[in-house]
Write a protein that holds these residues in place. Structure first.
Motif, mmCIF file in Angstrom:
data_model
loop_
_atom_site.group_PDB
_atom_site.id
_atom_site.type_symbol
_atom_site.label_atom_id
_atom_site.label_comp_id
_atom_site.label_asym_id
_atom_site.label_seq_id
_atom_site.Cartn_x
_atom_site.Cartn_y
_atom_site.Cartn_z
ATOM 1 N N ARG A 188 0.812 -1.223 0.000
ATOM 2 C CA ARG A 188 0.000 0.000 0.000
ATOM 3 C C ARG A 188 0.841 1.267 0.000
ATOM 4 O O ARG A 188 0.327 2.349 -0.249
ATOM 5 C CB ARG A 188 -0.942 -0.009 1.216
ATOM 6 N N ARG A 189 2.146 1.125 0.294
ATOM 7 C CA ARG A 189 2.949 2.334 0.445
ATOM 8 C C ARG A 189 4.336 2.224 -0.166
ATOM 9 O O ARG A 189 5.089 3.190 -0.170
ATOM 10 C CB ARG A 189 3.062 2.697 1.939
ATOM 11 N N GLY A 190 4.695 1.057 -0.703
ATOM 12 C CA GLY A 190 6.029 0.857 -1.246
ATOM 13 C C GLY A 190 6.988 0.365 -0.179
ATOM 14 O O GLY A 190 6.735 0.486 1.022
ATOM 15 N N GLY A 191 8.089 -0.198 -0.615
ATOM 16 C CA GLY A 191 9.089 -0.678 0.328
ATOM 17 C C GLY A 191 10.113 -1.558 -0.355
ATOM 18 O O GLY A 191 10.054 -1.783 -1.574
ATOM 19 N N ARG A 192 11.059 -2.036 0.444
ATOM 20 C CA ARG A 192 12.126 -2.886 -0.083
ATOM 21 C C ARG A 192 12.334 -4.072 0.837
ATOM 22 O O ARG A 192 12.225 -3.954 2.059
ATOM 23 C CB ARG A 192 13.440 -2.107 -0.222
ATOM 24 N N ILE A 193 12.663 -5.206 0.225
ATOM 25 C CA ILE A 193 13.009 -6.413 0.972
ATOM 26 C C ILE A 193 14.337 -6.925 0.422
ATOM 27 O O ILE A 193 14.505 -7.062 -0.795
ATOM 28 C CB ILE A 193 11.920 -7.491 0.816
ATOM 29 N N ILE A 194 15.277 -7.168 1.325
ATOM 30 C CA ILE A 194 16.553 -7.772 0.947
ATOM 31 C C ILE A 194 16.650 -9.122 1.641
ATOM 32 O O ILE A 194 16.592 -9.209 2.870
ATOM 33 C CB ILE A 194 17.755 -6.892 1.345
ATOM 34 N N ASN A 195 16.766 -10.187 0.856
ATOM 35 C CA ASN A 195 16.957 -11.537 1.384
ATOM 36 C C ASN A 195 18.428 -11.917 1.219
ATOM 37 O O ASN A 195 18.916 -12.001 0.085
ATOM 38 C CB ASN A 195 16.074 -12.536 0.637
ATOM 39 N N VAL A 196 19.110 -12.097 2.327
ATOM 40 C CA VAL A 196 20.528 -12.440 2.233
ATOM 41 C C VAL A 196 20.647 -13.919 1.873
ATOM 42 O O VAL A 196 20.383 -14.806 2.695
ATOM 43 C CB VAL A 196 21.270 -12.123 3.540
ATOM 44 N N ALA A 197 21.010 -14.174 0.639
ATOM 45 C CA ALA A 197 21.180 -15.537 0.126
ATOM 46 C C ALA A 197 22.681 -15.815 0.051
ATOM 47 O O ALA A 197 23.417 -15.497 0.982
ATOM 48 C CB ALA A 197 20.496 -15.674 -1.226
ATOM 49 N N SER A 198 23.144 -16.396 -1.026
ATOM 50 C CA SER A 198 24.556 -16.749 -1.138
ATOM 51 C C SER A 198 24.859 -17.208 -2.558
ATOM 52 O O SER A 198 23.975 -17.716 -3.264
ATOM 53 C CB SER A 198 24.893 -17.884 -0.159
ATOM 54 N N VAL A 199 26.101 -17.053 -2.951
ATOM 55 C CA VAL A 199 26.564 -17.644 -4.207
ATOM 56 C C VAL A 199 26.355 -19.159 -4.177
ATOM 57 O O VAL A 199 26.164 -19.792 -5.221
ATOM 58 C CB VAL A 199 28.048 -17.283 -4.425
ATOM 59 N N ALA A 200 26.343 -19.743 -2.973
ATOM 60 C CA ALA A 200 26.101 -21.181 -2.850
ATOM 61 C C ALA A 200 24.760 -21.586 -3.437
ATOM 62 O O ALA A 200 24.567 -22.742 -3.815
ATOM 63 C CB ALA A 200 26.162 -21.599 -1.380
ATOM 64 N N GLY A 201 23.809 -20.648 -3.536
ATOM 65 C CA GLY A 201 22.515 -20.949 -4.107
ATOM 66 C C GLY A 201 22.557 -21.281 -5.585
ATOM 67 O O GLY A 201 21.576 -21.804 -6.138
ATOM 68 N N PHE A 202 23.672 -20.993 -6.233
ATOM 69 C CA PHE A 202 23.826 -21.309 -7.660
ATOM 70 C C PHE A 202 24.604 -22.610 -7.869
ATOM 71 O O PHE A 202 24.861 -23.011 -9.003
ATOM 72 C CB PHE A 202 24.571 -20.177 -8.375
ATOM 73 N N ILE A 203 24.999 -23.255 -6.759
ATOM 74 C CA ILE A 203 25.857 -24.440 -6.816
ATOM 75 C C ILE A 203 25.196 -25.572 -6.030
ATOM 76 O O ILE A 203 24.634 -25.345 -4.965
ATOM 77 C CB ILE A 203 27.248 -24.135 -6.217
ATOM 78 N N ARG A 263 5.102 -3.782 -9.353
ATOM 79 C CA ARG A 263 3.958 -2.953 -9.753
ATOM 80 C C ARG A 263 3.320 -2.254 -8.551
ATOM 81 O O ARG A 263 2.603 -1.271 -8.711
ATOM 82 C CB ARG A 263 2.925 -3.816 -10.474
ATOM 83 N N ASP A 264 3.591 -2.792 -7.337
ATOM 84 C CA ASP A 264 3.089 -2.172 -6.117
ATOM 85 C C ASP A 264 4.123 -1.280 -5.447
ATOM 86 O O ASP A 264 3.928 -0.820 -4.319
ATOM 87 C CB ASP A 264 2.659 -3.251 -5.114
ATOM 88 N N GLY A 265 5.248 -1.071 -6.118
ATOM 89 C CA GLY A 265 6.288 -0.231 -5.552
ATOM 90 C C GLY A 265 7.180 -0.939 -4.552
ATOM 91 O O GLY A 265 7.859 -0.295 -3.746
ATOM 92 N N VAL A 266 7.193 -2.276 -4.586
ATOM 93 C CA VAL A 266 8.014 -3.057 -3.666
ATOM 94 C C VAL A 266 9.094 -3.792 -4.459
ATOM 95 O O VAL A 266 8.785 -4.518 -5.405
ATOM 96 C CB VAL A 266 7.173 -4.082 -2.882
ATOM 97 N N SER A 267 10.351 -3.616 -4.064
ATOM 98 C CA SER A 267 11.435 -4.372 -4.680
ATOM 99 C C SER A 267 11.874 -5.482 -3.737
ATOM 100 O O SER A 267 11.863 -5.321 -2.511
ATOM 101 C CB SER A 267 12.634 -3.469 -5.006
ATOM 102 N N VAL A 268 12.229 -6.632 -4.308
ATOM 103 C CA VAL A 268 12.717 -7.777 -3.528
ATOM 104 C C VAL A 268 14.041 -8.206 -4.147
ATOM 105 O O VAL A 268 14.102 -8.545 -5.332
ATOM 106 C CB VAL A 268 11.721 -8.948 -3.538
#
Length: 253
Positions: A127-142, A167-172
């Protein structure tokens, strides 16, 4: 001022996120299992930057604790603008040699808790926009054990969510560092030299966090700090899985 909620905030990348965001004048909600280090960091940031810092002690492998953090994210009267899903830990042995209860706890923290907290954050962010950062890893590609599988899930889900909710102004954004100088490896009883990884492959926490915050601001679904790890990820996509998994046994990313 914007408000950021950071899990696993008492040390490592979580503490570095807190410091960099406080310098940018963001108010903070710090989440971790240990109250002592959290209170120390909160006092440091309040004194140095004059920001408001709230502390929540929670073990994200425990359902009731996850629910408490999720309730804070759903608070429309004091909304959160940035969620950093950083809490996590590694296991020292291969899957069949680890205790299965430890493996289940590992899955709950890395996948279930991150998913639940994202779902809660989206209730107000859409409803207002925002950001989400999920700390993953290069290991996720291996291909390598359950840590790799958990991080692969986090990367794939972040990619989908970034496209769906932009489209709702939220980046992940899935932040995918490689080996980084933090307490992550020490908590597994491993020193840098035991990893069998060349010195030039190690990243510094401030560099990782700056890259993640920048790429999140740009709306990127995946953030890979440093050119050398971008090259590794590109190679991992074309090399046989049997080869990349064998190389991955040399260390924990």
């Amino acid at each position: 001022m914007p408000t950021a909620l950071i899990t696993g905030a008492s040390a490592g990348l979580g503490a570095e996120f807190a410091r960099q965001l406080a310098r940018r004048r963001a108010d903070l909600i710090l989440v971790a299992r240990s109250i002592g280090p959290l209170e120390e960091l909160a006092a440091e940031l309040r004194s140095a930057h004059g920001v408001a810092v709230e502390v929540i002690t929670a073990d994200l492998a425990v359902a009731d604790d996850v629910d408490r953090v999720a309730a804070r994210l759903r608070d429309e009267d004091d909304p959160v603008d940035l969620l950093v899903n950083n809490a996590g830990f590694g296991l020292p042995l291969q899957f069949a040699d680890n205790d299965i209860d430890d493996e289940v706890r590992h899955l709950r923290v890395h996948v279930e808790a991150s998913m639940r907290l994202m779902h809660a954050a989206l209730q107000t962010m859409r409803r207002r926009g925002g950001r989400i950062i999920n700390v993953a890893s290069v290991a996720g590609f291996i291909s390598r054990s359950t840590y790799s599988a958990c991080k692969s899930w986090l990367i794939g889900f972040s990619r989908w969510a970034n496209a769906e909710y932009s489209r709702d102004g939220v980046s992940v954004t899935a932040l995918c560092p490689g080996f980084a100088h933090t307490t992550f490896h020490e908590r597994m009883g491993l020193e840098q030299g035991e990893e069998g990884v060349p010195r030039f492959m190690w990243l510094h926490a401030p560099e990782v966090v700056r890259t993640g915050l920048r790429d999140a601001a740009l709306g990127r679904a995946v953030s890979i700090p440093s050119l050398r790890y971008k090259a590794i990820v590109a190679l991992a996509g074309i090399l046989p899985r049997s080869l990349t998994s064998g190389v991955a046994r040399r260390g924990r990313v």
